[in-house]
Design a protein around this motif. Structure first.
Motif: not given
Ligand SMILES: Cc1cc2nc3c(=O)[nH]c(=O)nc-3n(C[C@H](O)[C@H](O)[C@H](O)COP(=O)(O)O)c2cc1C
Length: 188
Positions: A134-136, A10-13, A175-177
């Motif tokens: 997307q979660w906004l 999963r990635r945000s669009v 890039v993720r933490p």
């Protein structure tokens, strides 16, 4: 795809990259069932879903623009126009409202977490159906006048506006933490 593949891919669009078609009525019901099927201590159901589709998206966005103008009198016409089209970026927007409040047994914190889980389930269900999401929260998630517009009580909070729609290009991984830095193995 297995459930694990779905979760880990999963990635945000971005809402601005979304287009028609959005979910059908049947798909919307499936999304809502997924959102509703979250861990919920005490069966309180401490969330509400407000659905924005079709003309309702522009109607609501115009109300947002009016509030924005009141609070930012120096805003340019271009910026106000952007506010007036906010929810039209996607075919479907679901506002998830946390109705968490004091309870004799269940802590408010746990109720809030449950609303967050509802948001995540929406993202995962949309991804499973091939939609982008997307979660906004943006500014209107925290604005008291917007809360009044949504008939929210004082202790209610916006958990998120979940934008859902079709998309063309799969977003690149970001890039993720570091995971390793966030893990500790307890040795007794
Ligand atoms: C509660 C919450 C609110 C968010 N609000 C915004 C926002 O207002 N604007 C924004 O650009 N990203 C916001 N995000 C971040 C995006 O939804 C997204 O998680 C982030 O861009 C990372 O992308 P990924 O989901 O592919 O990891 C929010 C995330 C959460 C959990």
């Amino acid at each position: 795809m297995s459930l694990l593949d779905i979760i880990t891919s999963r990635r945000s669009v971005s809402a601005k990259d979304m287009s028609e078609p959005g979910p059908t009525s049947e798909q919307l019901q499936t999304l809502l069932q997924a959102a509703h099927r979250v861990p919920d201590h005490g069966k309180l159901g401490p969330w509400r879903f407000v659905i924005f589709q079709g003309a309702a998206r522009a109607d609501f966005s115009r109300e947002l623009a009016a509030i924005y103008r009141e609070e930012n009198p120096e805003a340019t016409d271009k910026l106000l126009q952007f506010q007036a089209e906010l929810l039209t970026r996607a075919p479907l927007v679901i506002a998830v409202i946390s109705t968490a409040g004091p309870h004799v047994k269940i802590s408010e914190w746990e109720q809030v977490l449950s609303a967050g889980a509802a948001c995540q389930n929406l993202l995962l269900a949309a991804h499973t159906m091939g939609f982008g999401a997307q979660w906004l929260t943006e500014w209107y998630g925290y604005n008291k006048k917007v809360h009044a517009l949504l008939n929210m009580e004082d202790h209610h909070r916006i958990a998120g506006f979940i934008y859902v729609g079709s998309y063309r290009e799969k977003p690149e991984e970001r890039v993720r933490p570091s995971l390793q830095e966030r893990i500790t193995y307890w040795n007794s």
